[in-house]
Design an enzyme around this catalytic site. Structure first.
Site: not given
Ligand code: AP5
Length: 262
Positions: A56, A135, A174, A207, A218
């Site tokens: 994402k 979320r 990542r 991370r 997660r």
């Molecule tokens: P990446 O683009 O980083 O993936 P992502 O879907 O953004 O993954 P995240 O782990 O950041 O999502 P998340 O929802 O767990 O984390 P968030 O920060 O929101 O890609 C992943 C890897 O793959 C990278 O290395 C990239 O280069 C590679 N890649 C991408 N596309 C590719 C492709 N097509 N082919 C090959 N490789 C590829 O949340 C973190 C934490 O914050 C949560 O766990 C929670 O504790 C808290 N939090 C955040 N928002 C909330 C909320 N609204 N409510 C409650 N808690 C929350």
């Protein structure tokens, strides 16, 4: 969404333009250095859904460059808070960081307060790309109410899909920039110089919540709390399922075609 909403915005030299996200990341009275400007009616207001690690953030980065729209990630706000001095953190933010370390969702109330404090980013004339929010169904309902109150309409919700084993491979490779939060992958999107960000020279790190035990938590949180949002937005006619297979550019092109076919 009209075709002219996916132009490649450049600075004239061919380099892609990127808006800074200071107002979102810092909150309070912080101002963006290069706020987006869009003629009325042209801004996109998109939510990116999908399991952790599906890509994402990577797509949000690419979309924000092409659309000239800010990438608003709630995870980035919590990670930015982690870098602050202990004394600068509110008890709610300290608690949020503890939840994040363990891979658990941050309580709805904390998330909604944090987003509410950044309401001007949702009202921004440049539109938004929400990543990681909402979320839970409670967050989605609160967002719906907030947008309705301010007369803001969502353009679309893109739901990225990928088998779990491929997601785990993406998460384990990542690396993230400690400064500008750009995301890399050791094999599929490697930085030009190991450990340094191509965009700002910042140091890359892994991370804390990418440790296997936190990833498991997660994924479970996604299944129970976030997956129901697929039905929520389907019922509102806003949902587009997109396969996240292939390279980031292939996924981006698929996203683009999905949006244009609307
Ligand atoms: P990446 O683009 O980083 O993936 P992502 O879907 O953004 O993954 P995240 O782990 O950041 O999502 P998340 O929802 O767990 O984390 P968030 O920060 O929101 O890609 C992943 C890897 O793959 C990278 O290395 C990239 O280069 C590679 N890649 C991408 N596309 C590719 C492709 N097509 N082919 C090959 N490789 C590829 O949340 C973190 C934490 O914050 C949560 O766990 C929670 O504790 C808290 N939090 C955040 N928002 C909330 C909320 N609204 N409510 C409650 N808690 C929350």
């Amino acid at each position: 969404m009209s075709t002219n909403q996916f132009p490649y915005k450049t600075d004239g030299s061919g380099a892609l333009l990127k808006h800074d996200r200071t107002a979102w990341l810092k909150g309070g009275k912080a101002e963006c250095m290069m706020p987006p400007h869009k003629p009325p009616g042209q801004a996109s207001r998109i939510i990116l859904l999908g399991p952790p690690g599906v890509g994402k953030g990577t797509q949000a980065d690419m979309l924000s460059e092409r659309l000239g729209t800010c990438h608003l990630s709630t995870g980035d706000v919590f990670r930015a808070a982690k870098c602050l001095d202990e004394k600068e953190l509110s008890p709610a933010m300290r608690n949020a960081i503890d939840h994040m370390r363990r891979g658990e969702l941050v309580p709805d109330e904390t998330v909604l307060n944090m987003v509410g404090e950044r309401l001007r980013c949702l009202k921004c004339s440049g539109g938004f790309l929400l990543d990681g929010f909402p979320r839970t169904v409670a967050q989605a309902k609160a967002l719906e109410q907030l947008l309705e109150t301010h007369g803001i309409k969502l353009t679309a919700v893109f739901n990225y899909e990928l088998p779990i084993e491929k997601i785990v491979a993406r998460i384990s490779g990542r690396r993230t920039c400690s400064n500008c939060k750009a995301v890399y992958h050791l094999t599929t999107r490697p930085p030009k110089f190991s450990d340094l960000c191509d965009q700002c020279g910042g140091k890359l790190f892994q991370r804390e919540d990418d440790r296997p035990e936190a990833v498991k938590v997660r994924m479970e949180a996604y299944q129970t709390a976030t997956k129901p949002l697929i039905d929520f937005y389907q019922q509102r006619g806003l949902l587009f399922n997109i396969s996240a297979e292939g390279s980031p550019e292939e996924v981006f092109q698929r996203t683009r075609l999905t949006a244009l076919a609307r």
